[in-house]
Design an enzyme around this catalytic site. Structure first.
Site, PDB file in Angstrom:
ATOM      1  N   LYS A   1       0.941  -1.220  -0.093  1.00  0.00           N
ATOM      2  CA  LYS A   1      -0.187  -0.227   0.043  1.00  0.00           C
ATOM      3  C   LYS A   1       0.685   1.380   0.099  1.00  0.00           C
ATOM      4  CE  LYS A   1      -2.290   0.578   3.488  1.00  0.00           C
ATOM      5  NZ  LYS A   1      -2.924   0.579   4.765  1.00  0.00           N
TER       6      LYS A   1
ATOM      7  N   GLU B   1      -3.972 -22.045   7.853  1.00  0.00           N
ATOM      8  CA  GLU B   1      -2.812 -22.563   9.017  1.00  0.00           C
ATOM      9  C   GLU B   1      -2.445 -21.219  10.617  1.00  0.00           C
ATOM     10  OE1 GLU B   1      -2.353 -26.096  10.628  1.00  0.00           O
ATOM     11  OE2 GLU B   1      -2.305 -24.354  12.175  1.00  0.00           O
TER      12      GLU B   1
ATOM     13  N   GLY C   1       0.372 -19.547  15.306  1.00  0.00           N
ATOM     14  CA  GLY C   1       1.414 -19.084  14.354  1.00  0.00           C
ATOM     15  C   GLY C   1       1.952 -20.101  13.426  1.00  0.00           C
TER      16      GLY C   1
ATOM     17  N   ILE D   1       2.030 -23.077  15.819  1.00  0.00           N
ATOM     18  CA  ILE D   1       1.766 -24.958  16.433  1.00  0.00           C
ATOM     19  C   ILE D   1       0.219 -24.974  15.291  1.00  0.00           C
ATOM     20  CG2 ILE D   1       0.194 -25.437  17.740  1.00  0.00           C
ATOM     21  CD1 ILE D   1       0.826 -23.695  19.766  1.00  0.00           C
TER      22      ILE D   1
ATOM     23  N   GLU E   1      -0.849  -7.193  17.234  1.00  0.00           N
ATOM     24  CA  GLU E   1      -1.216  -6.803  16.261  1.00  0.00           C
ATOM     25  C   GLU E   1      -0.899  -5.097  15.836  1.00  0.00           C
ATOM     26  OE1 GLU E   1      -3.654  -9.015  14.774  1.00  0.00           O
ATOM     27  OE2 GLU E   1      -2.337  -9.809  15.698  1.00  0.00           O
TER      28      GLU E   1
ATOM     29  N   LYS F   1      -9.067 -16.240  16.588  1.00  0.00           N
ATOM     30  CA  LYS F   1      -8.371 -18.011  16.411  1.00  0.00           C
ATOM     31  C   LYS F   1      -9.831 -18.840  17.473  1.00  0.00           C
ATOM     32  CE  LYS F   1      -3.669 -14.980  16.677  1.00  0.00           C
ATOM     33  NZ  LYS F   1      -2.820 -15.135  17.540  1.00  0.00           N
TER      34      LYS F   1
ATOM     35  N   GLY G   1       5.756 -14.068  15.592  1.00  0.00           N
ATOM     36  CA  GLY G   1       6.938 -13.805  15.017  1.00  0.00           C
ATOM     37  C   GLY G   1       6.771 -13.596  13.577  1.00  0.00           C
TER      38      GLY G   1
HETATM   39  N1  HSE Z   1      -0.409 -10.782  17.002  1.00  0.00           N
HETATM   40  C1  HSE Z   1      -0.940 -12.148  17.560  1.00  0.00           C
HETATM   41  C2  HSE Z   1      -0.292 -12.656  18.655  1.00  0.00           C
HETATM   42  C3  HSE Z   1       0.109 -12.182  16.625  1.00  0.00           C
HETATM   43  O1  HSE Z   1       0.127 -11.693  19.839  1.00  0.00           O
HETATM   44  O2  HSE Z   1      -0.405 -14.063  18.819  1.00  0.00           O
HETATM   45  C4  HSE Z   1       0.222 -13.779  15.959  1.00  0.00           C
HETATM   46  O3  HSE Z   1      -1.742 -14.366  15.553  1.00  0.00           O
END
Ligand code: HSE
Length: 416
Positions: free
Chosen positions: A39, A121, A126, A128, A182, A197, A295
């Site tokens: 962007k 996934e 992350g 896992i 985030e 999630k 990460g």
């Molecule tokens: N902000 C999210 C966390 C990043 O801290 O888990 C991974 O989804």
């Protein structure tokens, strides 16, 4: 034989760069990123300008591109991109949990109608491999519960502030600098991110599509030193934990709240940006998965794993969603809570069904007991704006029999 895929990438932030690095350093799997849509025209990019475009249609309308990888921040723009890509017959890989949780049903239909694969996934926990484990390994088994730590940032903050006595601001700053948080970290610390999630996981674990607005999320923003002392005197740690639990009458409860974790709990030693997922099956019992939940590289690796799966023609089957007796979502459950409050009048907003413990000191008051989750949903704003702190004392929730509907009572009578 697997085919070498051509990728159009949307977004070149933390996860996008992680994917780029992982892909270029992967010895086992090759794919080509042929265009990257971004962007901000003023940002200096670490890749050649020939790869970069500011026009999304350059990727969406490119017939050479088989896979769109969506790693941008804005969930609504991501929905537009992903929908257009699926409609054009492109497979999609995304890590965008908000996009998925807020549009699960539409996205499910789009991938089905267009006969393409949508994999995600990296959107939950992350590195896992929880979604594929649920899809592939637990697809046949009735699950009792999936719970754990689904947010790296809040776990990092809790670890650093409680164990290492860092200030909240410093811990959050570190989580941001390390690329865990985030863009708007409210999503992390108020429990929106782990809620998204949990909603994605609930689809694959229980076959349920739940709207985010129906699911309670309370985060860690009101935690104070009294709560930390209460927990440590009892030998507990405090973690932000989503709970997705099956109850009698084929019902499932989903919510996110802080919880006191006992030493014998699998999650007790899950610290910093690590996430942990506990899956409880009817026959298999308890399974525990732990890994980096946030990460650049761990999340990039999860995205790459989806791209690799695509090269073998992999698609989610959504078996539990398609089963005839999929469970129904309920908030009519009793949760066992600790609530720190400030004034006696605060209790007028909290209708406990059962009180087990109450302490009234000069500066510190708490109450422990069982309360209907709907009452907490109604009191959420009050709790947050009046600086009350809640934590689950016990992860297990039970059906609230005083309000539960006739059919369940009848069903239980029949079983009994
Ligand atoms: N902000 C999210 C966390 C990043 O801290 O888990 C991974 O989804």
């Amino acid at each position: 034989m697997s085919k070498k895929l051509k990728i159009g990438l949307f977004g070149f932030g933390c996860v996008g760069q992680g994917l780029y690095h992982v892909l270029n350093n992967s010895t086992g799997f090759k794919a080509d990123i042929i265009k990257i849509a971004v962007k901000d025209k003023n940002k200096t990019r670490t890749v050649g300008s020939d790869l970069i475009t500011y026009d999304k249609w350059e990727i969406l309308n490119n017939p050479e591109i088989d896979v769109v990888v969506e790693l941008i921040d804005d969930a609504e723009e991501a929905f537009h991109i992903v929908s257009e890509a699926l409609r054009r017959g492109k497979h999609v890989v995304t890590a965008n949990k908000k996009l998925l949780a807020t549009h699960l049903e539409e996205l499910y239909c789009l991938q089905k109608e267009n006969n393409v694969s949508l994999l995600y996934e990296a959107s939950a926990c992350g590195s896992i491999p929880i979604i594929r484990s649920l899809e592939e390994y637990f697809d046949n088994e009735e699950l009792e519960k999936v719970s754990g730590i689904f947010n790296g940032t809040s776990n990092y903050i809790l670890s650093k502030t409680i164990n290492e006595k860092l200030s909240y601001g410093e811990a959050l700053k570190q989580a941001q600098e390390k690329g865990f948080a985030e863009t708007d970290p409210t999503n992390d610390v108020e429990g929106f991110d782990p809620k998204f999630k949990a909603i994605i996981i609930a689809l694959h674990a229980f076959g349920l599509i739940i709207k985010p607005e129906n699911v309670l999320n309370i985060g860690i923003t009101t935690l104070d030193e009294h709560d930390i002392r209460y927990a440590s005197e009892k030998g507990y740690k405090i973690k932000l934990t989503p709970v997705i639990q099956r109850l009698e009458g084929n019902q499932v409860s989903v919510f996110v709240a802080p919880r006191f974790i006992k030493e014998q709990d699998q999650l007790f030693n899950v610290e910093n940006e690590f996430n942990g997922v506990v899956v409880e099956g009817k026959f298999s019992g308890e399974q525990f998965l732990q890994g980096r939940g946030a990460g650049s590289l761990p999340t990039g690796a999860a995205v790459l794993s989806d791209i690799s799966a695509l090269s073998h023609g992999y698609r989610y089957e959504f078996k539990k969603y398609l089963q005839k007796n999929a469970p129904v979502f309920t908030n009519d459950v009793l949760v066992h809570l600790y609530i720190r409050y400030n004034r006696e009048e605060d209790l007028n907003h909290l209708f406990f069904d059962e009180v087990n413990e109450k302490y009234t000191g000069s500066t510190y008051h708490y109450i422990v007991g069982k309360i209907n989750l709907k009452k907490i949903i109604e009191a959420r704003e009050f709790i947050l704006t009046h600086n009350l702190f809640i934590a689950l004392v016990d992860e297990k929730v039970t059906l609230d029999r005083t309000v539960n509907n006739k059919e369940i009572v009848e069903e239980l009578q029949m079983v009994g």
